[in-house]
Design a protein around this motif. Structure first.
Motif, PDB file in Angstrom:
ATOM      1  N   GLN A   1     -10.939   0.134  -4.508  1.00 12.54           N
ATOM      2  CA  GLN A   1     -10.768  -0.936  -3.276  1.00 12.54           C
ATOM      3  C   GLN A   1      -9.373  -1.000  -3.384  1.00 12.54           C
ATOM      4  N   ARG A   2      -8.940  -1.312  -2.261  1.00 11.12           N
ATOM      5  CA  ARG A   2      -7.523  -1.838  -1.960  1.00 11.12           C
ATOM      6  C   ARG A   2      -7.411  -2.834  -0.593  1.00 11.12           C
ATOM      7  N   SER A   3      -6.560  -3.706  -0.517  1.00 10.18           N
ATOM      8  CA  SER A   3      -6.379  -4.576   0.593  1.00 10.18           C
ATOM      9  C   SER A   3      -5.257  -3.951   1.506  1.00 10.18           C
ATOM     10  N   TYR A   4      -5.744  -4.214   2.725  1.00  7.54           N
ATOM     11  CA  TYR A   4      -4.985  -3.712   4.078  1.00  7.54           C
ATOM     12  C   TYR A   4      -4.784  -4.704   5.067  1.00  7.54           C
ATOM     13  N   SER A   5      -3.483  -5.035   5.483  1.00  6.08           N
ATOM     14  CA  SER A   5      -3.380  -5.990   6.497  1.00  6.08           C
ATOM     15  C   SER A   5      -3.951  -5.519   7.741  1.00  6.08           C
ATOM     16  N   VAL A   6      -4.524  -6.396   8.614  1.00  7.51           N
ATOM     17  CA  VAL A   6      -4.788  -6.117  10.065  1.00  7.51           C
ATOM     18  C   VAL A   6      -3.455  -6.241  10.762  1.00  7.51           C
TER      19      VAL A   6
ATOM     20  N   LEU B   1      -5.290  -0.624  11.019  1.00  4.14           N
ATOM     21  CA  LEU B   1      -4.581  -0.932   9.597  1.00  4.14           C
ATOM     22  C   LEU B   1      -3.553   0.064   9.575  1.00  4.14           C
ATOM     23  N   THR B   2      -2.324  -0.236   9.117  1.00 10.99           N
ATOM     24  CA  THR B   2      -1.118   0.524   9.089  1.00 10.99           C
ATOM     25  C   THR B   2      -0.818   0.552   7.489  1.00 10.99           C
ATOM     26  N   VAL B   3      -0.817   1.800   7.228  1.00 14.86           N
ATOM     27  CA  VAL B   3      -0.809   2.402   5.406  1.00 14.86           C
ATOM     28  C   VAL B   3       0.310   3.086   5.400  1.00 14.86           C
ATOM     29  N   GLU B   4       1.153   2.732   4.340  1.00 20.34           N
ATOM     30  CA  GLU B   4       2.087   3.418   3.606  1.00 20.34           C
ATOM     31  C   GLU B   4       1.683   4.361   2.583  1.00 20.34           C
ATOM     32  N   LEU B   5       2.172   5.493   2.590  1.00 24.59           N
ATOM     33  CA  LEU B   5       1.959   6.616   1.588  1.00 24.59           C
ATOM     34  C   LEU B   5       2.520   6.163   0.394  1.00 24.59           C
TER      35      LEU B   5
ATOM     36  N   GLY C   1      -0.563   7.499  -4.957  1.00 24.52           N
ATOM     37  CA  GLY C   1      -1.377   6.507  -4.716  1.00 24.52           C
ATOM     38  C   GLY C   1      -2.808   7.154  -4.483  1.00 24.52           C
ATOM     39  N   GLU C   2      -3.804   6.442  -5.096  1.00 29.09           N
ATOM     40  CA  GLU C   2      -5.084   6.948  -5.233  1.00 29.09           C
ATOM     41  C   GLU C   2      -5.716   6.693  -3.592  1.00 29.09           C
ATOM     42  N   VAL C   3      -5.589   5.386  -3.337  1.00 28.78           N
ATOM     43  CA  VAL C   3      -6.216   4.987  -1.773  1.00 28.78           C
ATOM     44  C   VAL C   3      -5.265   5.448  -0.849  1.00 28.78           C
ATOM     45  N   SER C   4      -4.316   5.028  -0.504  1.00 30.26           N
ATOM     46  CA  SER C   4      -3.164   5.473   0.369  1.00 30.26           C
ATOM     47  C   SER C   4      -3.187   6.978   0.652  1.00 30.26           C
ATOM     48  N   GLY C   5      -3.183   7.731  -0.667  1.00 32.53           N
ATOM     49  CA  GLY C   5      -2.976   9.088  -0.565  1.00 32.53           C
ATOM     50  C   GLY C   5      -4.380   9.670   0.107  1.00 32.53           C
TER      51      GLY C   5
ATOM     52  N   ARG D   1       2.651 -10.665  -1.539  1.00 33.45           N
ATOM     53  CA  ARG D   1       3.082  -9.877  -2.312  1.00 33.45           C
ATOM     54  C   ARG D   1       2.137  -8.630  -2.397  1.00 33.45           C
ATOM     55  N   PHE D   2       2.837  -7.401  -1.928  1.00 34.27           N
ATOM     56  CA  PHE D   2       1.842  -6.090  -1.580  1.00 34.27           C
ATOM     57  C   PHE D   2       1.700  -5.244  -2.775  1.00 34.27           C
ATOM     58  N   GLY D   3       2.691  -5.130  -3.541  1.00 31.30           N
ATOM     59  CA  GLY D   3       2.634  -4.091  -4.577  1.00 31.30           C
ATOM     60  C   GLY D   3       3.005  -4.445  -5.984  1.00 31.30           C
TER      61      GLY D   3
ATOM     62  N   LYS E   1      -8.230   9.441  -9.072  1.00 28.55           N
ATOM     63  CA  LYS E   1      -6.982  10.183  -9.346  1.00 28.55           C
ATOM     64  C   LYS E   1      -6.375  10.167 -10.592  1.00 28.55           C
ATOM     65  N   ARG E   2      -6.783   9.249 -11.208  1.00 26.66           N
ATOM     66  CA  ARG E   2      -6.161   9.114 -12.758  1.00 26.66           C
ATOM     67  C   ARG E   2      -7.569   8.982 -13.880  1.00 26.66           C
ATOM     68  N   PRO E   3      -7.427   9.777 -14.656  1.00 25.96           N
ATOM     69  CA  PRO E   3      -8.685   9.622 -15.598  1.00 25.96           C
ATOM     70  C   PRO E   3      -9.058   8.292 -16.153  1.00 25.96           C
TER      71      PRO E   3
HETATM   72  C1  LIG Z   1      -2.984  -8.617   0.397  1.00 29.44           C
HETATM   73  C2  LIG Z   1      -2.527  -7.426   0.569  1.00 29.44           C
HETATM   74  C3  LIG Z   1      -2.279  -6.987   1.673  1.00 29.44           C
HETATM   75  C4  LIG Z   1      -1.866  -5.386   1.822  1.00 29.44           C
HETATM   76  N1  LIG Z   1      -1.549  -4.859   3.144  1.00 29.44           N
HETATM   77  C5  LIG Z   1      -1.054  -3.560   2.937  1.00 29.44           C
HETATM   78  C6  LIG Z   1      -0.849  -2.781   4.353  1.00 29.44           C
HETATM   79  O1  LIG Z   1      -0.951  -3.466   5.274  1.00 29.44           O
HETATM   80  N2  LIG Z   1      -0.284  -1.888   4.028  1.00 29.44           N
HETATM   81  C7  LIG Z   1      -0.062  -1.141   3.099  1.00 29.44           C
HETATM   82  O2  LIG Z   1       0.432   0.093   3.099  1.00 29.44           O
HETATM   83  N3  LIG Z   1      -0.151  -1.783   1.697  1.00 29.44           N
HETATM   84  C8  LIG Z   1      -0.793  -2.813   1.842  1.00 29.44           C
HETATM   85  N4  LIG Z   1      -1.176  -3.593   0.582  1.00 29.44           N
HETATM   86  C9  LIG Z   1      -1.037  -2.661  -0.570  1.00 29.44           C
HETATM   87  C10 LIG Z   1      -2.064  -1.554  -0.827  1.00 29.44           C
HETATM   88  O3  LIG Z   1      -3.289  -2.767  -1.067  1.00 29.44           O
HETATM   89  C11 LIG Z   1      -2.398  -0.785  -2.234  1.00 29.44           C
HETATM   90  O4  LIG Z   1      -1.888  -1.777  -3.260  1.00 29.44           O
HETATM   91  C12 LIG Z   1      -1.345   0.384  -1.739  1.00 29.44           C
HETATM   92  O5  LIG Z   1      -1.646   0.893  -0.731  1.00 29.44           O
HETATM   93  C13 LIG Z   1      -1.385   1.380  -3.155  1.00 29.44           C
HETATM   94  O6  LIG Z   1      -2.530   1.779  -3.502  1.00 29.44           O
HETATM   95  P1  LIG Z   1      -2.880   3.184  -3.920  1.00 29.44           P
HETATM   96  O7  LIG Z   1      -4.304   3.401  -4.167  1.00 29.44           O
HETATM   97  O8  LIG Z   1      -2.516   4.244  -2.980  1.00 29.44           O
HETATM   98  O9  LIG Z   1      -1.747   3.166  -5.064  1.00 29.44           O
HETATM   99  P2  LIG Z   1      -2.330   3.072  -6.766  1.00 29.44           P
HETATM  100  O10 LIG Z   1      -3.178   4.381  -6.958  1.00 29.44           O
HETATM  101  O11 LIG Z   1      -3.274   2.003  -6.948  1.00 29.44           O
HETATM  102  O12 LIG Z   1      -0.942   2.921  -7.427  1.00 29.44           O
HETATM  103  C14 LIG Z   1      -0.271   4.411  -7.467  1.00 29.44           C
HETATM  104  C15 LIG Z   1       1.275   3.915  -7.844  1.00 29.44           C
HETATM  105  O13 LIG Z   1       1.832   3.119  -7.136  1.00 29.44           O
HETATM  106  C16 LIG Z   1       2.414   1.945  -7.621  1.00 29.44           C
HETATM  107  N5  LIG Z   1       1.930   1.066  -6.525  1.00 29.44           N
HETATM  108  C17 LIG Z   1       0.764   0.613  -6.115  1.00 29.44           C
HETATM  109  N6  LIG Z   1       0.861  -0.253  -4.976  1.00 29.44           N
HETATM  110  C18 LIG Z   1       2.308  -0.247  -4.290  1.00 29.44           C
HETATM  111  C19 LIG Z   1       2.975  -0.649  -3.236  1.00 29.44           C
HETATM  112  N7  LIG Z   1       2.529  -1.303  -2.505  1.00 29.44           N
HETATM  113  N8  LIG Z   1       4.410  -0.332  -3.421  1.00 29.44           N
HETATM  114  C20 LIG Z   1       4.796   0.475  -4.446  1.00 29.44           C
HETATM  115  N9  LIG Z   1       4.198   0.790  -5.243  1.00 29.44           N
HETATM  116  C21 LIG Z   1       2.973   0.494  -5.531  1.00 29.44           C
HETATM  117  C22 LIG Z   1       1.403   1.756  -8.602  1.00 29.44           C
HETATM  118  O14 LIG Z   1       1.778   0.752  -9.564  1.00 29.44           O
HETATM  119  C23 LIG Z   1       0.921   3.136  -9.203  1.00 29.44           C
HETATM  120  O15 LIG Z   1       2.099   3.449 -10.082  1.00 29.44           O
HETATM  121  C24 LIG Z   1      -1.550  -4.834   0.684  1.00 29.44           C
HETATM  122  C25 LIG Z   1      -1.920  -5.391  -0.703  1.00 29.44           C
HETATM  123  C26 LIG Z   1      -2.355  -6.696  -0.648  1.00 29.44           C
HETATM  124  C27 LIG Z   1      -2.537  -7.312  -1.920  1.00 29.44           C
END
Ligand SMILES: Cc1cc2nc3c(=O)[nH]c(=O)nc-3n(C[C@H](O)[C@H](O)[C@H](O)COP(=O)(O)OP(=O)(O)OC[C@H]3O[C@@H](n4cnc5c(N)ncnc54)[C@H](O)[C@@H]3O)c2cc1C
Lengths: 246, 213
Positions: A53-58, A70-74, A78-82, A240-242, B13-15
């Motif tokens: 599970q991850r959070s994404y802003s509207v 939802l606007t998502v940065e890769l 990243g597990e979820v954004s990927g 704070r996002f990340g 993605k990770r073990p």
């Molecule tokens: C309240 C809230 C709102 C959010 N809104 C948005 C949004 O609108 N759009 C958006 O793209 N994301 C947003 N995020 C961030 C999002 O929830 C995830 O953390 C992000 O997409 C990374 O998840 P992942 O599974 O792809 O990466 P993971 O598999 O969790 O992490 C992969 C690697 O990237 C690092 N990492 C994790 N998150 C970030 C980050 N944000 N920046 C840089 N490195 C990171 C980790 O430390 C790890 O090494 C928000 C987070 C919060 C708490």
């Protein structure tokens, strides 16, 4: 149905915003109006039952009914954004719940005072919901968006922001490029600092309500510097996002 | 509950982190992310004080030197944030709530605690969750003074609940007869926050009537 129960949303459109950012338009069977700045949780389930599970802003304003964007940065590795970025197409379903969060929110009211929005990277997303909400409400409180990006390629929502700024004298867009800037750029070319924030505060007018969103280090710098400039802590809201401290 | 839905092509993605069991919906991080609603308060230790009062026999108040003179413990705990990250084996040094409560002497009718912080943050917890070695005031993290963005100079640490209950910049613990919502709780977060039951939001609480709704 409660806003906080899981529902199956359908992806009805996909929009590339930058080479590393995509917007997902989700149709919700149980849409409830959100407040600009709130987020949803996305839950992915693997065939073997593993969930993430991850959070994404509207990004969309509450005026846009029955769907959310939802606007998502890769994120690298990243597990979820990927997965969202590579694996999801129009017609696919995603489990979501929301809207969540009651503090990092802004309401467009006729009495709304000056607004200062400070964003780094994808931190612009919840602030965009506020700007879109403001635009749809037709109010004209002094509003400044100070937005830090690495390169011209990384500006999310560039055209829409530029259009808003051109059409509305009460909205100012301040961009700063930290790695390289467009040709003939005469604006900021450095990380957000106290001097830049002081200029943004001046443009917004007296005692603005401040919203800051982005990587932790940017949020820390901006919040403490605004406080040092005399803005009371209650007027400074942060998200704070990340975990990355870049 | 069975979940028949799955996302085609999605996989871990990770073990799986070895030796640690993650609460539902959490993932492991090696970083120490920061979550707070506003700017980080900077509190000079010369101006710092911490009080334990409300429904107690002897209200207590310590300055920085007095508080640091109390018996310290080394603690290694797992922490779980409501924004889905968990961090295993974090090391702290601090003062056990049992030590502090023994000095103050909770009254019979004390059942709940409101944590008050520099900057105005509050959070509510049952008193029983602060006793029996379950909670402490953390002063050192990873052998170093706790950084302001992580709640320094001192933060409440209650590792078995979601980490927003571990109030940063702690200033005062107030013992109460009845439960009342704190900052995030008023914004719809769980009154209790058990990560193992995934009580993130008020809707997730087992007994909403008991939570005062
Ligand atoms: C309240 C809230 C709102 C959010 N809104 C948005 C949004 O609108 N759009 C958006 O793209 N994301 C947003 N995020 C961030 C999002 O929830 C995830 O953390 C992000 O997409 C990374 O998840 P992942 O599974 O792809 O990466 P993971 O598999 O969790 O992490 C992969 C690697 O990237 C690092 N990492 C994790 N998150 C970030 C980050 N944000 N920046 C840089 N490195 C990171 C980790 O430390 C790890 O090494 C928000 C987070 C919060 C708490």
């Amino acid at each position: 149905m409660s806003a906080l129960q899981w529902q199956l949303a359908t992806v009805t459109a996909l929009r590339p915003e930058t080479p590393r950012v995509k917007t997902f338009v989700l149709h919700l069977p149980y849409w409830t109006p959100h407040r600009a700045g709130q987020h949803y949780t996305v839950r992915l389930t693997a065939p073997d039952g593993y969930q993430a599970q991850r959070s994404y802003s509207v990004a969309s304003p509450p005026e846009q009914t029955s769907q959310i964007e939802l606007t998502v940065e890769l994120i690298e590795e990243g597990e979820v954004s990927g997965y969202l970025f590579e694996g999801v197409t129009v017609g696919d379903q995603l489990e979501v719940r929301g809207p969540i969060g009651g503090y990092f929110v802004w309401e467009a009211t006729p009495l709304a005072g000056p607004l200062l929005l400070v964003a780094g990277g994808s931190g612009v997303v919840p602030l965009m919901a506020m700007l879109r909400h403001r635009h749809r409400s037709g109010i004209h409180n002094a509003t400044v968006l100070l937005y830090s990006v690495r390169t011209p390629d990384d500006v999310i929502f560039y055209e829409e922001l530029a259009r808003m700024a051109a059409a509305d004298a009460t909205f100012t867009l301040l961009l700063t490029y930290t790695r390289h800037s467009p040709a003939n750029w005469s604006g900021y070319q450095r990380r957000i600092d106290a001097a830049m924030l002081a200029e943004a505060v001046k443009l917004a007018g007296s005692s603005p309500q401040c919203f800051i969103c982005g990587p932790t280090s940017l949020v820390e710098t901006a919040a403490s510097s605004l406080q040092a400039q005399g803005i009371p802590p209650v007027s400074i809201r942060t998200e704070r996002f990340g975990p990355s401290g870049t | 509950m069975q979940n028949p839905f799955f996302n085609r092509g999605f996989q871990r993605k990770r073990p799986a982190p070895t030796g640690h069991v993650l609460p539902p919906g959490q993932y492991e991080t090696q970083d120490f992310p920061v979550l707070s609603a506003g700017p980080t308060p900077r509190i000079a230790t010369a101006k710092w004080s911490f009080a334990l009062d409300g429904l107690v026999e002897t209200p207590q108040k310590w300055n920085w030197a007095e508080f640091n003179a109390l018996p310290h413990q080394d603690l290694t705990v797992d922490i779980h944030c409501v924004t889905q990250w968990s961090k295993f084996g974090t090391t702290w040094q601090g003062v056990s709530l049992d030590t502090l409560l023994a000095l103050a002497g909770p009254k019979q009718e004390a059942r709940y605690v409101m944590a008050h912080c520099y900057g105005g943050y509050t959070t509510n917890l049952p008193l029983a969750d602060l006793t029996g070695g379950k909670a402490f005031i953390g002063l050192l993290y990873d052998g170093k003074p706790l950084a302001p963005e992580h709640g320094g100079p001192a933060r409440l640490v209650v590792p078995h609940l979601y980490f927003w209950k571990s109030a940063k910049w702690i200033q005062r613990l107030e013992l109460l007869a009845d439960d009342a919502p704190g900052f995030w709780e008023r914004a719809g977060y769980s009154m209790y926050g058990d990560p193992w039951k995934e009580q993130r939001y008020r809707d997730d609480d087992e007994d909403q009537a008991a939570a005062g709704l």
